[in-house]
Design a protein around this motif. Structure first.
Motif, PDB file in Angstrom:
ATOM      1  N   ILE A  20     -15.385  35.419 -17.996  1.00 57.22           N
ATOM      2  CA  ILE A  20     -14.808  35.464 -17.921  1.00 57.22           C
ATOM      3  C   ILE A  20     -13.932  36.794 -17.996  1.00 57.22           C
ATOM      4  CG2 ILE A  20     -12.372  34.446 -18.179  1.00 57.22           C
ATOM      5  CD1 ILE A  20     -12.869  32.484 -20.028  1.00 57.22           C
TER       6      ILE A  20
ATOM      7  N   ASP B  89     -15.336  44.830 -25.428  1.00 54.62           N
ATOM      8  CA  ASP B  89     -15.484  44.792 -24.013  1.00 54.62           C
ATOM      9  C   ASP B  89     -15.979  46.299 -23.788  1.00 54.62           C
ATOM     10  OD1 ASP B  89     -14.643  42.786 -23.314  1.00 54.62           O
ATOM     11  OD2 ASP B  89     -13.992  42.517 -21.892  1.00 54.62           O
TER      12      ASP B  89
ATOM     13  N   VAL C  94     -17.262  34.129 -22.762  1.00 54.54           N
ATOM     14  CA  VAL C  94     -17.755  34.674 -23.952  1.00 54.54           C
ATOM     15  C   VAL C  94     -16.872  34.299 -25.551  1.00 54.54           C
ATOM     16  CG1 VAL C  94     -19.231  36.468 -25.200  1.00 54.54           C
ATOM     17  CG2 VAL C  94     -18.856  36.508 -22.148  1.00 54.54           C
ATOM     18  N   CYS C  95     -16.318  34.180 -25.462  1.00 58.77           N
ATOM     19  CA  CYS C  95     -15.302  33.954 -26.654  1.00 58.77           C
ATOM     20  C   CYS C  95     -15.517  32.653 -27.309  1.00 58.77           C
ATOM     21  CB  CYS C  95     -13.421  34.735 -26.298  1.00 58.77           C
ATOM     22  SG  CYS C  95     -13.210  36.308 -26.249  1.00 58.77           S
TER      23      CYS C  95
HETATM   24  N1  SME Z   1     -14.767  37.734 -21.348  1.00 55.07           N
HETATM   25  C1  SME Z   1     -14.040  36.845 -22.495  1.00 55.07           C
HETATM   26  C2  SME Z   1     -12.768  36.881 -21.741  1.00 55.07           C
HETATM   27  C3  SME Z   1     -11.896  38.131 -22.447  1.00 55.07           C
HETATM   28  S1  SME Z   1     -12.427  39.698 -21.646  1.00 55.07           S
HETATM   29  O1  SME Z   1     -13.057  40.619 -21.945  1.00 55.07           O
HETATM   30  C4  SME Z   1     -10.444  40.088 -22.792  1.00 55.07           C
HETATM   31  C5  SME Z   1     -14.416  36.000 -22.019  1.00 55.07           C
HETATM   32  O2  SME Z   1     -15.864  35.607 -21.395  1.00 55.07           O
HETATM   33  O3  SME Z   1     -14.452  34.989 -22.704  1.00 55.07           O
END
Ligand code: SME
Length: 317
Positions: free
Chosen positions: A268, A295, A245-246
């Protein structure tokens, strides 16, 4: 000081929202643009007087320009809903911006046009000169301050964000160190909003050893996201351009709201407890220098209200 009259559904909640926004100096609830002179609340409640429940907002235009205030207003309404906000129905709950200074029309019109451009259906929000305004009786002024458990059509979080953003600005002051600023932002967000995980990933150099970090595959000009200040349990340290997502928020240069992380391709999972997520890019001039990642351990925690106010928040950084 300047004034504007904003009709955003039930004026109890609308006033409570505006009074928390930095730059708003005073508020008064009442009835705008109707027919019967000096109406009572009970008369307006019959929905036959033509009035809209409205808030007279007195503001300092140096601290809060009118276009920002109107955008804040749009954040707290459903602009496509005619004569209905939340469960409140009737012409008295219609939405509108009523100006007493004709010079405000152009400013307001620009915001309306900008918002209209992003919507598929026509706006149901009036933009008109103020014809009349009668303050409501004292019981209705600052209603939710006097009755903290009173009825409100707006979600609780919409009252918390404006204060959070203004407090963060004061807390950070002119501290020049970016890491220090991000650290306190993560802490304040966690403390005030109670989110499961709040933190930042900062755009930085890829690991020179070239080691694979699992999520670091693609980079952007030798850059990837690196874990920065956060509050919550340990997390993955490097995220590639377009990954998760980031990385998606970074690549697409926009806020990404994920109601259910299981449904987001490439999400992730730093913690199996995380159920929904929002990621907001942090811009410096026109460049993304970091992303704010929040989150939740519940599904569908974040919506357009979070996106709007978190985008405001990252501007403070
Ligand atoms: N879920 C995030 C990764 C960072 S953790 O949530 C702290 C993602 O998919 O980029």
């Amino acid at each position: 000081m300047k004034e504007i009259y904003l009709a955003g559904g039930c004026f109890w909640g609308a006033e409570h929202y505006f009074r928390n926004i930095e730059g708003v100096v005073d508020t008064e609830v009442g009835f705008a643009n109707g027919d019967t002179p000096s109406p009572t609340y009970e008369q307006v409640y019959t929905d036959t007087t033509g009035y809209a429940e409205s808030v007279r907002v007195i503001y300092n235009p140096d601290a809060l320009p009118l276009d920002e205030l109107i955008k804040d207003f749009f954040c707290a309404i459903d602009p496509l809903s005619l004569n209905k906000q939340g469960e409140d129905e009737g012409t008295r709950y219609r939405t509108g911006v009523y100006y007493s200074d004709p010079a405000d029309l152009d400013i307001a019109r620009k915001v309306f046009d900008e918002i209209q451009a992003g919507l598929a259906a026509p706006l149901a929000v009036e933009l008109e000169p103020l014809r009349n305004f009668y303050p409501a009786d004292g019981r209705h002024q600052d209603y939710l301050v006097k009755n903290p458990d009173g009825y409100c059509h707006l979600p609780l979080k919409i009252f918390r964000y404006p204060r959070l953003v203004s407090d963060l600005g004061h807390l950070l002051g002119d501290e020049p160190d970016f890491i220090a600023r991000l650290s306190n932002a993560a802490a304040l967000l966690k403390e005030r909003m109670g989110f499961f995980w709040t933190g930042f990933y900062i755009v930085g150099d890829v690991d020179p050893s070239g080691a694979s970090h699992g999520h670091g595959a693609p980079s952007e000009n030798g850059k990837e996201l690196i874990l920065g200040p956060f509050q919550g349990s340990f997390a993955c340290m490097r995220i590639g351009y377009g990954s998760g997502v980031c990385g998606t928020a970074w690549k697409e240069r926009r806020t990404v709201v994920v109601p259910d992380v299981e449904e987001f391709p490439g999400h992730i999972a730093c913690s199996s407890l995380s159920k929904s997520e929002i990621v907001v890019p942090v811009f410096k001039e026109n460049e993304i220098v970091a992303v704010l990642d929040i989150d939740s351990d519940e599904l569908a925690t974040f919506d357009s209200v979070d996106a709007f106010w978190l985008e405001r928040l990252v501007r403070v950084l």
